[in-house]
Design a protein around this motif. Structure first.
Motif, PDB file in Angstrom:
ATOM      1  N   GLN A   1       0.831  -1.203   0.000  1.00 10.77           N
ATOM      2  CA  GLN A   1       0.000   0.000   0.000  1.00 10.77           C
ATOM      3  C   GLN A   1       0.869   1.257   0.000  1.00 10.77           C
ATOM      4  OE1 GLN A   1      -2.424  -0.602   3.486  1.00 10.77           O
ATOM      5  NE2 GLN A   1      -3.358  -2.460   2.645  1.00 10.77           N
ATOM      6  N   GLY A   2       0.428   2.245  -0.764  1.00  7.50           N
ATOM      7  CA  GLY A   2       1.203   3.476  -0.893  1.00  7.50           C
ATOM      8  C   GLY A   2       2.304   3.411  -1.921  1.00  7.50           C
ATOM      9  N   LYS A   3       2.445   2.265  -2.576  1.00  7.57           N
ATOM     10  CA  LYS A   3       3.475   2.081  -3.595  1.00  7.57           C
ATOM     11  C   LYS A   3       2.828   2.127  -4.983  1.00  7.57           C
ATOM     12  CE  LYS A   3       6.662   1.208  -0.475  1.00  7.57           C
ATOM     13  NZ  LYS A   3       7.218  -0.154  -0.319  1.00  7.57           N
ATOM     14  N   LEU A   4       3.680   2.056  -6.007  1.00  3.74           N
ATOM     15  CA  LEU A   4       3.227   1.933  -7.398  1.00  3.74           C
ATOM     16  C   LEU A   4       3.562   0.540  -7.902  1.00  3.74           C
ATOM     17  CD1 LEU A   4       4.560   5.299  -8.906  1.00  3.74           C
ATOM     18  CD2 LEU A   4       2.315   4.862  -7.880  1.00  3.74           C
ATOM     19  N   LEU A   5       2.665  -0.019  -8.714  1.00  3.97           N
ATOM     20  CA  LEU A   5       2.977  -1.291  -9.340  1.00  3.97           C
ATOM     21  C   LEU A   5       4.154  -1.121 -10.296  1.00  3.97           C
ATOM     22  CD1 LEU A   5      -0.541  -2.750 -10.280  1.00  3.97           C
ATOM     23  CD2 LEU A   5       0.800  -3.103  -8.195  1.00  3.97           C
ATOM     24  N   PRO A   6       5.069  -2.096 -10.335  1.00  6.94           N
ATOM     25  CA  PRO A   6       6.213  -1.977 -11.248  1.00  6.94           C
ATOM     26  C   PRO A   6       5.764  -1.962 -12.705  1.00  6.94           C
ATOM     27  CG  PRO A   6       6.089  -4.178 -10.281  1.00  6.94           C
ATOM     28  CD  PRO A   6       5.102  -3.338  -9.559  1.00  6.94           C
ATOM     29  N   GLY A   7       6.365  -1.078 -13.459  1.00  4.98           N
ATOM     30  CA  GLY A   7       6.073  -1.012 -14.897  1.00  4.98           C
ATOM     31  C   GLY A   7       4.844  -0.207 -15.222  1.00  4.98           C
ATOM     32  N   SER A   8       3.701  -0.600 -14.707  1.00  7.79           N
ATOM     33  CA  SER A   8       2.450   0.104 -15.020  1.00  7.79           C
ATOM     34  C   SER A   8       2.271   1.373 -14.201  1.00  7.79           C
ATOM     35  CB  SER A   8       1.256  -0.826 -14.766  1.00  7.79           C
ATOM     36  OG  SER A   8       1.145  -1.135 -13.387  1.00  7.79           O
ATOM     37  N   HIS A   9       2.925   1.441 -13.033  1.00  9.47           N
ATOM     38  CA  HIS A   9       2.901   2.601 -12.139  1.00  9.47           C
ATOM     39  C   HIS A   9       1.496   2.940 -11.641  1.00  9.47           C
ATOM     40  CE1 HIS A   9       6.762   3.774 -14.508  1.00  9.47           C
ATOM     41  NE2 HIS A   9       6.970   2.801 -13.647  1.00  9.47           N
ATOM     42  N   ILE A  10       0.664   1.921 -11.529  1.00  6.92           N
ATOM     43  CA  ILE A  10      -0.677   2.084 -10.962  1.00  6.92           C
ATOM     44  C   ILE A  10      -0.537   2.167  -9.445  1.00  6.92           C
ATOM     45  CG2 ILE A  10      -2.907   0.929 -10.637  1.00  6.92           C
ATOM     46  CD1 ILE A  10      -2.376  -0.412 -13.402  1.00  6.92           C
ATOM     47  N   PRO A  11      -1.161   3.156  -8.781  1.00  2.00           N
ATOM     48  CA  PRO A  11      -1.017   3.284  -7.327  1.00  2.00           C
ATOM     49  C   PRO A  11      -1.787   2.192  -6.588  1.00  2.00           C
ATOM     50  CG  PRO A  11      -2.550   4.925  -8.182  1.00  2.00           C
ATOM     51  CD  PRO A  11      -1.953   4.249  -9.379  1.00  2.00           C
ATOM     52  N   VAL A  12      -1.243   1.782  -5.440  1.00  3.80           N
ATOM     53  CA  VAL A  12      -1.836   0.701  -4.643  1.00  3.80           C
ATOM     54  C   VAL A  12      -2.409   1.279  -3.342  1.00  3.80           C
ATOM     55  CG1 VAL A  12      -1.442  -1.526  -3.530  1.00  3.80           C
ATOM     56  CG2 VAL A  12      -0.127  -0.892  -5.574  1.00  3.80           C
ATOM     57  N   PHE A  13      -3.637   0.892  -3.036  1.00  2.25           N
ATOM     58  CA  PHE A  13      -4.310   1.332  -1.816  1.00  2.25           C
ATOM     59  C   PHE A  13      -4.877   0.125  -1.078  1.00  2.25           C
ATOM     60  CE2 PHE A  13      -4.623   4.867  -4.800  1.00  2.25           C
ATOM     61  CZ  PHE A  13      -4.254   5.957  -4.019  1.00  2.25           C
ATOM     62  N   ALA A  14      -5.290   0.362   0.162  1.00  3.32           N
ATOM     63  CA  ALA A  14      -6.036  -0.646   0.903  1.00  3.32           C
ATOM     64  C   ALA A  14      -7.397  -0.837   0.238  1.00  3.32           C
ATOM     65  CB  ALA A  14      -6.210  -0.214   2.355  1.00  3.32           C
ATOM     66  N   PRO A  15      -8.029  -2.009   0.416  1.00  2.00           N
ATOM     67  CA  PRO A  15      -9.329  -2.253  -0.227  1.00  2.00           C
ATOM     68  C   PRO A  15     -10.399  -1.219   0.114  1.00  2.00           C
ATOM     69  CG  PRO A  15      -8.417  -4.313   0.555  1.00  2.00           C
ATOM     70  CD  PRO A  15      -7.511  -3.232   1.080  1.00  2.00           C
ATOM     71  N   GLU A  16     -10.299  -0.587   1.279  1.00  2.00           N
ATOM     72  CA  GLU A  16     -11.291   0.413   1.684  1.00  2.00           C
ATOM     73  C   GLU A  16     -11.292   1.636   0.772  1.00  2.00           C
ATOM     74  OE1 GLU A  16     -10.532  -2.445   4.667  1.00  2.00           O
ATOM     75  OE2 GLU A  16      -9.098  -1.071   3.708  1.00  2.00           O
ATOM     76  N   HIS A  17     -10.239   1.805   0.000  1.00  2.00           N
ATOM     77  CA  HIS A  17     -10.155   2.947  -0.914  1.00  2.00           C
ATOM     78  C   HIS A  17     -11.308   2.950  -1.899  1.00  2.00           C
ATOM     79  CE1 HIS A  17      -8.027   6.153  -3.072  1.00  2.00           C
ATOM     80  NE2 HIS A  17      -8.305   5.515  -4.199  1.00  2.00           N
ATOM     81  N   PHE A  18     -11.807   1.760  -2.247  1.00  2.00           N
ATOM     82  CA  PHE A  18     -12.897   1.660  -3.218  1.00  2.00           C
ATOM     83  C   PHE A  18     -14.150   2.373  -2.730  1.00  2.00           C
ATOM     84  CE2 PHE A  18     -16.680  -0.167  -5.028  1.00  2.00           C
ATOM     85  CZ  PHE A  18     -16.374  -0.305  -6.373  1.00  2.00           C
ATOM     86  N   ASP A  19     -14.399   2.343  -1.426  1.00  2.00           N
ATOM     87  CA  ASP A  19     -15.656   2.875  -0.893  1.00  2.00           C
ATOM     88  C   ASP A  19     -15.837   4.355  -1.217  1.00  2.00           C
ATOM     89  OD1 ASP A  19     -16.164   0.355   0.165  1.00  2.00           O
ATOM     90  OD2 ASP A  19     -15.073   0.834   2.011  1.00  2.00           O
ATOM     91  N   GLU A  20     -14.746   5.087  -1.274  1.00  2.00           N
ATOM     92  CA  GLU A  20     -14.819   6.504  -1.610  1.00  2.00           C
ATOM     93  C   GLU A  20     -14.477   6.771  -3.072  1.00  2.00           C
ATOM     94  OE1 GLU A  20     -15.940   8.775   0.450  1.00  2.00           O
ATOM     95  OE2 GLU A  20     -16.184   7.229   1.997  1.00  2.00           O
ATOM     96  N   ASN A  21     -13.992   5.746  -3.753  1.00  6.48           N
ATOM     97  CA  ASN A  21     -13.564   5.910  -5.144  1.00  6.48           C
ATOM     98  C   ASN A  21     -14.027   4.720  -5.987  1.00  6.48           C
ATOM     99  OD1 ASN A  21     -11.407   8.316  -4.903  1.00  6.48           O
ATOM    100  ND2 ASN A  21     -11.160   6.928  -3.148  1.00  6.48           N
ATOM    101  N   PRO A  22     -15.344   4.510  -6.088  1.00  3.87           N
ATOM    102  CA  PRO A  22     -15.848   3.339  -6.807  1.00  3.87           C
ATOM    103  C   PRO A  22     -15.556   3.408  -8.303  1.00  3.87           C
ATOM    104  CG  PRO A  22     -17.647   4.807  -6.256  1.00  3.87           C
ATOM    105  CD  PRO A  22     -16.430   5.357  -5.562  1.00  3.87           C
TER     106      PRO A  22
END
Length: 410
Positions: free
Chosen positions: A350-371
């Motif tokens: 969490q708080g990192k970027l996926l390698p290569g794609s650079h997609i940010p990583v969050f805890a699953p609860e992030h979806f609730d405010e950002n569906p």
């Protein structure tokens, strides 16, 4: 440049899959321009040895660079994997009569997820885990663990200290070692004369049948069939005598092995697996041809899904910052402009970027405010577990997507 087989040293000429250049699949990035600029990538090409039939990467990224200090994968973040480990401990304790006089050694013991079950039963254990940060977690949880790479020399040093194993476990690690023969030699050195070692590894046949190319990454130096593994074991005085088919990681084998002179007799299950691999032509080099075209079909279908969703103004997130997902995204050429974010339960990601794609990583609860309209499940092998854990997202009309073995939208 001539490339030699990492086991038998024969020249490699037959390409199994060429996935281009990708970063290390578990090398998550800090969200900074400097980290992105410094990111390394390596060729990800897999070939087949025509002599011993070992399927293997051609680029040997040093294991120390992958596993040593800040390895991000923690086994305990998957509830289904914890349940699998608990069942294993119960089954092995009963089958082999393990008790307080026994010794169980696990190689690549991660955070103690498996050995803690033996500890709770009063059975002595030793974990061997090269990633220091992960080994420390195991020790804090009460699982004796050595932060070392497992080699024949290290195994002999343990024998010199009076340690011999009744049972050894090696779950999803046989494919992770560049010198596979020396690694297997360590089991031969540490195992008691009638001791048993179990190797769990994704079965190459299932990888091919279901186009599981996302399980190809630099941590996996080899892709394993019984045909190849039996030859490697024999080279160090070991032999398989039983096998189980298990559902983990998209379809795996649990192979039981012992010393050549041990009393364990080969089972009908082992004979049946040998016949299955013969029927699939895994006993001959040409049986491995054609996999690259299967990959192209899966990649094209997912890219089309993403393009059409974006054209409709729909949004996509992903669940599971898994190594297999990183291979998949990078081979497909998918990035942060396509998938808004990824979710993962592991605090190390969490708080990192996926390698290569650079997609940010969050805890699953992030979806609730950002569906989002879709959640792509990257670790498709535990899709049912994830759908249950994230069932609440359906309240937003969100649909789950898996891409392997074929695109499916639920």
């Amino acid at each position: 440049m001539t490339v030699e087989c990492r086991f038998c040293s024969s020249r490699l000429d037959r390409v199994f899959a060429d996935l281009g250049r990708t970063p290390l699949s578990n090398s998550y990035l800090e969200p900074s321009e400097a980290a992105i600029a410094a990111e390394k990538s390596f060729p990800l090409k897999v070939m087949v040895c025509d002599e011993c039939l070992l399927v293997q990467t051609t680029e040997t990224v040093p294991a120390e660079e992958i596993f040593r200090d800040n390895y991000a994968y923690l086994s305990s973040t998957s509830t289904s994997w914890l349940a699998h480990a608990a069942r294993y401990a119960d089954d092995m304790t009963q089958r082999w009569g393990l008790d307080s006089r026994s010794m169980v050694v696990e190689v690549a013991s991660n955070d103690g997820y498996l050995l803690r079950n033996f500890v709770a039963a009063g059975i002595p254990v030793l974990g061997i885990e090269p990633a220091r940060n992960v080994a420390e977690i195991a020790v804090r949880s009460g699982v004796p663990t050595r932060a070392e790479f497992f080699t024949t020399a290290f195994a002999r040093s343990l024998v010199d200290q009076g340690i011999r194993a009744d049972l050894m476990a090696a779950n999803n690690v046989l494919a992770h070692v560049p010198d596979i023969a020396d690694f297997v030699g360590g089991f031969a050195a540490l195992l008691k004369p009638e001791g048993v070692v179990t190797f769990e590894f994704p079965h190459l046949l299932r990888l091919m049948q279901e186009t599981q190319f996302d399980t190809i990454y630099h941590e996996h130096y080899s892709y394993l069939s019984l045909v190849a593994v039996e030859k490697i074991l024999a080279s160090r005085g070991l032999r398989p005598f039983d096998v189980e088919f298990i559902s983990t990681h998209g379809g795996s084998l649990r192979l039981y092995a012992c010393h050549q002179a041990a009393a364990h007799r080969p089972t009908d299950r082992l004979a049946a697996l040998k016949e299955q691999e013969r029927e699939a032509r895994l006993d001959r080099p040409e049986g491995y041809d054609g996999f690259a075209k299967d990959i192209e079909i899966v990649v094209a279908a997912f890219r089309q899904f993403v393009a059409e969703a974006r054209a409709r103004g729909e949004t996509i997130s992903a669940y599971g910052a898994a190594a297999k997902g990183n291979t998949f995204l990078n081979v497909c050429g998918i990035g942060a402009g396509d998938i808004r974010y990824a979710m993962d339960r592991a605090p190390t990601k969490q708080g990192k970027l996926l390698p290569g794609s650079h997609i940010p990583v969050f805890a699953p609860e992030h979806f609730d405010e950002n569906p989002t309209d879709y959640v792509v499940i990257l670790p498709w092998n535990i899709a049912d577990e994830i759908k249950d854990a994230m069932a609440r997202v359906r309240r937003h009309g969100t649909r789950f997507v898996t891409a392997i073995p074929a695109l499916a939208i639920d």
